[in-house]
Write a protein that holds these residues in place. Structure first.
Motif, PDB file in Angstrom:
ATOM      1  N   GLU A  55      61.722 -25.849  -2.953  1.00  0.00           N
ATOM      2  CA  GLU A  55      60.977 -26.635  -2.249  1.00  0.00           C
ATOM      3  C   GLU A  55      61.918 -27.909  -1.485  1.00  0.00           C
ATOM      4  O   GLU A  55      61.093 -29.017  -1.356  1.00  0.00           O
ATOM      5  N   GLY A  56      62.051 -27.221  -1.083  1.00  0.00           N
ATOM      6  CA  GLY A  56      63.275 -27.804   0.169  1.00  0.00           C
ATOM      7  C   GLY A  56      64.864 -28.952  -1.034  1.00  0.00           C
ATOM      8  O   GLY A  56      64.991 -29.822   0.475  1.00  0.00           O
ATOM      9  N   GLY A  57      64.722 -28.785  -1.572  1.00  0.00           N
ATOM     10  CA  GLY A  57      65.649 -29.925  -2.397  1.00  0.00           C
ATOM     11  C   GLY A  57      66.906 -29.788  -2.321  1.00  0.00           C
ATOM     12  O   GLY A  57      67.918 -30.262  -2.084  1.00  0.00           O
ATOM     13  N   ASN A  58      67.470 -27.871  -1.998  1.00  0.00           N
ATOM     14  CA  ASN A  58      68.550 -27.511  -1.382  1.00  0.00           C
ATOM     15  C   ASN A  58      68.764 -26.436  -0.253  1.00  0.00           C
ATOM     16  O   ASN A  58      67.408 -25.625  -1.004  1.00  0.00           O
ATOM     17  N   TRP A  59      69.492 -26.596   0.700  1.00  0.00           N
ATOM     18  CA  TRP A  59      69.187 -24.599   1.589  1.00  0.00           C
ATOM     19  C   TRP A  59      70.377 -24.810   1.177  1.00  0.00           C
ATOM     20  O   TRP A  59      71.368 -25.350   1.648  1.00  0.00           O
ATOM     21  N   GLU A  60      70.094 -23.649   1.407  1.00  0.00           N
ATOM     22  CA  GLU A  60      71.671 -22.290   1.218  1.00  0.00           C
ATOM     23  C   GLU A  60      71.469 -21.170   2.629  1.00  0.00           C
ATOM     24  O   GLU A  60      69.926 -20.974   2.689  1.00  0.00           O
ATOM     25  N   LYS A  61      72.674 -21.746   3.487  1.00  0.00           N
ATOM     26  CA  LYS A  61      71.991 -20.640   4.757  1.00  0.00           C
ATOM     27  C   LYS A  61      72.483 -18.909   4.506  1.00  0.00           C
ATOM     28  O   LYS A  61      73.293 -18.629   3.949  1.00  0.00           O
ATOM     29  N   ALA A  62      71.900 -17.890   5.044  1.00  0.00           N
ATOM     30  CA  ALA A  62      71.473 -16.396   4.271  1.00  0.00           C
ATOM     31  C   ALA A  62      72.830 -16.265   5.715  1.00  0.00           C
ATOM     32  O   ALA A  62      73.220 -16.234   7.123  1.00  0.00           O
ATOM     33  N   GLU A  63      73.269 -15.082   5.217  1.00  0.00           N
ATOM     34  CA  GLU A  63      74.328 -14.300   5.908  1.00  0.00           C
ATOM     35  C   GLU A  63      73.792 -13.703   7.261  1.00  0.00           C
ATOM     36  O   GLU A  63      74.954 -13.105   8.276  1.00  0.00           O
ATOM     37  N   MET A  64      72.562 -12.592   6.747  1.00  0.00           N
ATOM     38  CA  MET A  64      72.155 -12.147   8.004  1.00  0.00           C
ATOM     39  C   MET A  64      72.567 -10.814   8.544  1.00  0.00           C
ATOM     40  O   MET A  64      72.969 -10.532   9.942  1.00  0.00           O
ATOM     41  N   LYS A  65      74.231  -9.877   7.583  1.00  0.00           N
ATOM     42  CA  LYS A  65      74.705  -9.010   7.442  1.00  0.00           C
ATOM     43  C   LYS A  65      73.419  -7.729   7.795  1.00  0.00           C
ATOM     44  O   LYS A  65      72.925  -8.015   7.310  1.00  0.00           O
ATOM     45  N   GLY A  66      73.851  -6.819   8.886  1.00  0.00           N
ATOM     46  CA  GLY A  66      73.016  -6.005   9.851  1.00  0.00           C
ATOM     47  C   GLY A  66      72.578  -5.932  10.140  1.00  0.00           C
ATOM     48  O   GLY A  66      71.238  -5.375  10.449  1.00  0.00           O
ATOM     49  N   PHE A  67      71.820  -7.636  10.673  1.00  0.00           N
ATOM     50  CA  PHE A  67      70.838  -7.648  11.561  1.00  0.00           C
ATOM     51  C   PHE A  67      71.211  -7.463  12.438  1.00  0.00           C
ATOM     52  O   PHE A  67      71.742  -9.308  13.346  1.00  0.00           O
ATOM     53  N   ASP A  68      70.167  -7.242  13.637  1.00  0.00           N
ATOM     54  CA  ASP A  68      71.135  -7.189  14.867  1.00  0.00           C
ATOM     55  C   ASP A  68      69.911  -6.653  15.922  1.00  0.00           C
ATOM     56  O   ASP A  68      69.870  -6.225  16.950  1.00  0.00           O
ATOM     57  N   SER A  69      68.955  -7.524  15.514  1.00  0.00           N
ATOM     58  CA  SER A  69      67.630  -7.548  17.009  1.00  0.00           C
ATOM     59  C   SER A  69      67.897  -9.273  17.285  1.00  0.00           C
ATOM     60  O   SER A  69      68.705 -10.749  16.593  1.00  0.00           O
ATOM     61  N   THR A  70      68.152  -9.161  18.907  1.00  0.00           N
ATOM     62  CA  THR A  70      67.920 -10.665  19.064  1.00  0.00           C
ATOM     63  C   THR A  70      66.297 -10.985  19.336  1.00  0.00           C
ATOM     64  O   THR A  70      66.675 -12.526  19.703  1.00  0.00           O
ATOM     65  N   SER A  71      65.100 -10.561  19.088  1.00  0.00           N
ATOM     66  CA  SER A  71      64.074 -11.442  19.215  1.00  0.00           C
ATOM     67  C   SER A  71      62.946 -11.433  18.220  1.00  0.00           C
ATOM     68  O   SER A  71      63.395 -10.217  17.977  1.00  0.00           O
ATOM     69  N   ILE A  72      62.370 -12.205  16.836  1.00  0.00           N
ATOM     70  CA  ILE A  72      61.873 -12.139  15.875  1.00  0.00           C
ATOM     71  C   ILE A  72      60.294 -12.069  16.389  1.00  0.00           C
ATOM     72  O   ILE A  72      60.052 -12.533  17.283  1.00  0.00           O
ATOM     73  N   GLY A  73      59.670 -11.917  15.327  1.00  0.00           N
ATOM     74  CA  GLY A  73      58.134 -11.993  15.634  1.00  0.00           C
ATOM     75  C   GLY A  73      58.431 -13.393  13.906  1.00  0.00           C
ATOM     76  O   GLY A  73      57.328 -14.405  13.987  1.00  0.00           O
ATOM     77  N   ASN A  74      58.189 -12.924  13.128  1.00  0.00           N
ATOM     78  CA  ASN A  74      58.015 -13.415  11.866  1.00  0.00           C
ATOM     79  C   ASN A  74      58.642 -13.107  10.668  1.00  0.00           C
ATOM     80  O   ASN A  74      59.009 -12.050  10.372  1.00  0.00           O
ATOM     81  N   ILE A  75      58.372 -14.236   9.628  1.00  0.00           N
ATOM     82  CA  ILE A  75      59.435 -13.663   8.186  1.00  0.00           C
ATOM     83  C   ILE A  75      58.074 -13.674   7.445  1.00  0.00           C
ATOM     84  O   ILE A  75      56.974 -14.588   6.724  1.00  0.00           O
ATOM     85  N   ALA A  76      58.181 -12.872   6.686  1.00  0.00           N
ATOM     86  CA  ALA A  76      57.440 -12.415   5.444  1.00  0.00           C
ATOM     87  C   ALA A  76      58.439 -11.913   3.862  1.00  0.00           C
ATOM     88  O   ALA A  76      59.387 -11.983   4.118  1.00  0.00           O
ATOM     89  N   VAL A  77      57.820 -13.084   2.850  1.00  0.00           N
ATOM     90  CA  VAL A  77      58.468 -13.266   1.796  1.00  0.00           C
ATOM     91  C   VAL A  77      57.528 -12.110   0.916  1.00  0.00           C
ATOM     92  O   VAL A  77      56.160 -12.860   1.140  1.00  0.00           O
ATOM     93  N   HIS A  78      58.069 -11.937  -0.414  1.00  0.00           N
ATOM     94  CA  HIS A  78      57.353 -10.847  -1.289  1.00  0.00           C
ATOM     95  C   HIS A  78      56.431 -11.699  -2.479  1.00  0.00           C
ATOM     96  O   HIS A  78      57.669 -13.035  -2.413  1.00  0.00           O
ATOM     97  N   PRO A  79      55.742 -11.126  -2.793  1.00  0.00           N
ATOM     98  CA  PRO A  79      54.970 -12.463  -3.813  1.00  0.00           C
ATOM     99  C   PRO A  79      55.511 -13.503  -4.898  1.00  0.00           C
ATOM    100  O   PRO A  79      55.233 -14.438  -4.929  1.00  0.00           O
ATOM    101  N   SER A  80      56.394 -12.014  -5.546  1.00  0.00           N
ATOM    102  CA  SER A  80      56.828 -12.894  -6.978  1.00  0.00           C
ATOM    103  C   SER A  80      58.548 -12.176  -6.724  1.00  0.00           C
ATOM    104  O   SER A  80      59.590 -12.713  -7.611  1.00  0.00           O
ATOM    105  N   LYS A  81      59.191 -11.833  -6.110  1.00  0.00           N
ATOM    106  CA  LYS A  81      60.537 -11.297  -5.998  1.00  0.00           C
ATOM    107  C   LYS A  81      61.390 -12.061  -4.976  1.00  0.00           C
ATOM    108  O   LYS A  81      61.365 -12.241  -3.166  1.00  0.00           O
ATOM    109  N   LYS A  82      62.313 -13.229  -5.707  1.00  0.00           N
ATOM    110  CA  LYS A  82      62.289 -14.240  -4.534  1.00  0.00           C
ATOM    111  C   LYS A  82      63.532 -14.088  -3.464  1.00  0.00           C
ATOM    112  O   LYS A  82      63.531 -14.490  -2.276  1.00  0.00           O
ATOM    113  N   GLU A  83      64.612 -13.331  -3.905  1.00  0.00           N
ATOM    114  CA  GLU A  83      65.418 -12.882  -2.421  1.00  0.00           C
ATOM    115  C   GLU A  83      64.667 -11.115  -1.887  1.00  0.00           C
ATOM    116  O   GLU A  83      65.412 -10.976  -1.141  1.00  0.00           O
TER     117      GLU A  83
END
Length: 306
Positions: free
Chosen positions: A160-188
């Motif tokens: 909950e914001g105590g520690n942040w890690e930057k994601a590498e985003m390898k393989g993401f090759d779009s330049t425009s995004i809409g939203n982020i969705a996270v699986h309800p129970s699988k953290k990664e």
């Protein structure tokens, strides 16, 4: 990370505080007297209560038993609104006259917005793009401007914001995004909608693969077993169901929408897997309680029934 444009369709715990409002009236949801909803910034079903809540430029609204309710005070401009099992996470700006700092950073509420727990970057950053696991509480955020803790890019926090890690985003090759969705129970596990399709990661955003047969995708939501996303293709708006186990994508019954009125937000009731709600660019809100067999238009161009 390459620079990512957003809104491509539109060319350690903190201190528990209550926001300051001009009204001394006890904070509550009251039957809405307004007839128009404008500037919707997020939707969902917080607290496992089964009631739809939307975040607007002027506070929260709730849809319950075919009736709309709005808060009588603390009408903050919630950006990146993300419901979870105990409440909601958000960012944004406090209402005019509030003693809260602007911007809000990352905050959470477990009492419907009556009080806000300041989690991170309070008074420093406004996260327009957040994603949160409904059960896991894993949070992902796109940071658009450098701050005291982050460069630009996609970040994750599991505390909950105590520690942040930057994601590498390898393989993401779009330049425009809409939203982020996270699986309800699988953290990664998370997915990002983009003008080039849906990109999914199973390692916390360090690497992504594109979901087959996904094109220009304006919004995506992940439930326990499937994802639902909306595409613009061949001059029409189409919802698709993506099965995680088979990795197959199938058309899903879709409200009739014009091509210039794409779906911007999607959410599902965690208490009822057959209930889905979508919000369009023109502030139309559609809801199904039978897994798409029929859709009810509960708001038309932001106008609600009296």
């Amino acid at each position: 990370m390459k620079h990512i444009k957003t809104f491509f369709l539109v060319s350690s715990l903190g201190i528990m505080v209550s926001g300051c409002s001009a009204s001394d009236e006890e904070y509550s949801y009251v039957k809405s007297k307004d007839t128009t909803i404008d500037h919707i910034h997020g939707i969902g079903y917080p607290n496992n209560q089964g009631d739809l809540v939307i975040a607007t430029h002027d506070g929260l609204m709730k849809y319950k038993d075919s009736t709309w309710y709005g808060t009588n005070s603390l009408k903050h401009d919630y950006m990146g609104f993300q419901p979870y099992k105990d409440g909601f996470y958000s960012s944004g700006h406090p209402e005019e006259g509030s003693i809260l700092k602007n911007p809000l950073g990352l905050v959470k509420s477990t009492d419907g917005g009556k009080s806000l727990d300041k989690l991170a970057l309070y008074g420093e950053t406004d996260f327009h793009y957040l994603g949160a696991g409904y059960q896991s509480k894993a949070i992902y955020a796109i940071n658009e401007e450098p701050n005291s803790e982050m460069e630009t890019g996609l970040y994750r926090t599991m505390d909950e914001g105590g520690n942040w890690e930057k994601a590498e985003m390898k393989g993401f090759d779009s330049t425009s995004i809409g939203n982020i969705a996270v699986h309800p129970s699988k953290k990664e596990m998370l997915a990002i909608s983009s003008k080039d399709g849906v990109y999914v990661s199973k390692d916390g955003g360090d690497s992504f693969t594109k979901v087959e047969n996904s094109q220009t995708v304006t919004s995506i939501y992940l439930s326990k077993r499937v994802g639902l996303f909306s595409s613009i293709e061949e001059g029409k708006i189409q919802l698709y169901e993506w099965d995680f186990k088979s990795n197959k994508v199938h058309p899903y019954p879709t409200p009739k929408l014009s091509k210039d009125n794409p779906i911007m937000y999607i959410s599902s009731n965690p208490e009822s897997s057959d209930e889905w709600t979508v919000v369009t660019y023109n502030n139309d809100i559609y809801q199904t309680t039978n897994n798409g067999e029929t859709w009810d238009e509960v708001v038309n161009e932001g106008k609600i029934a009296k």
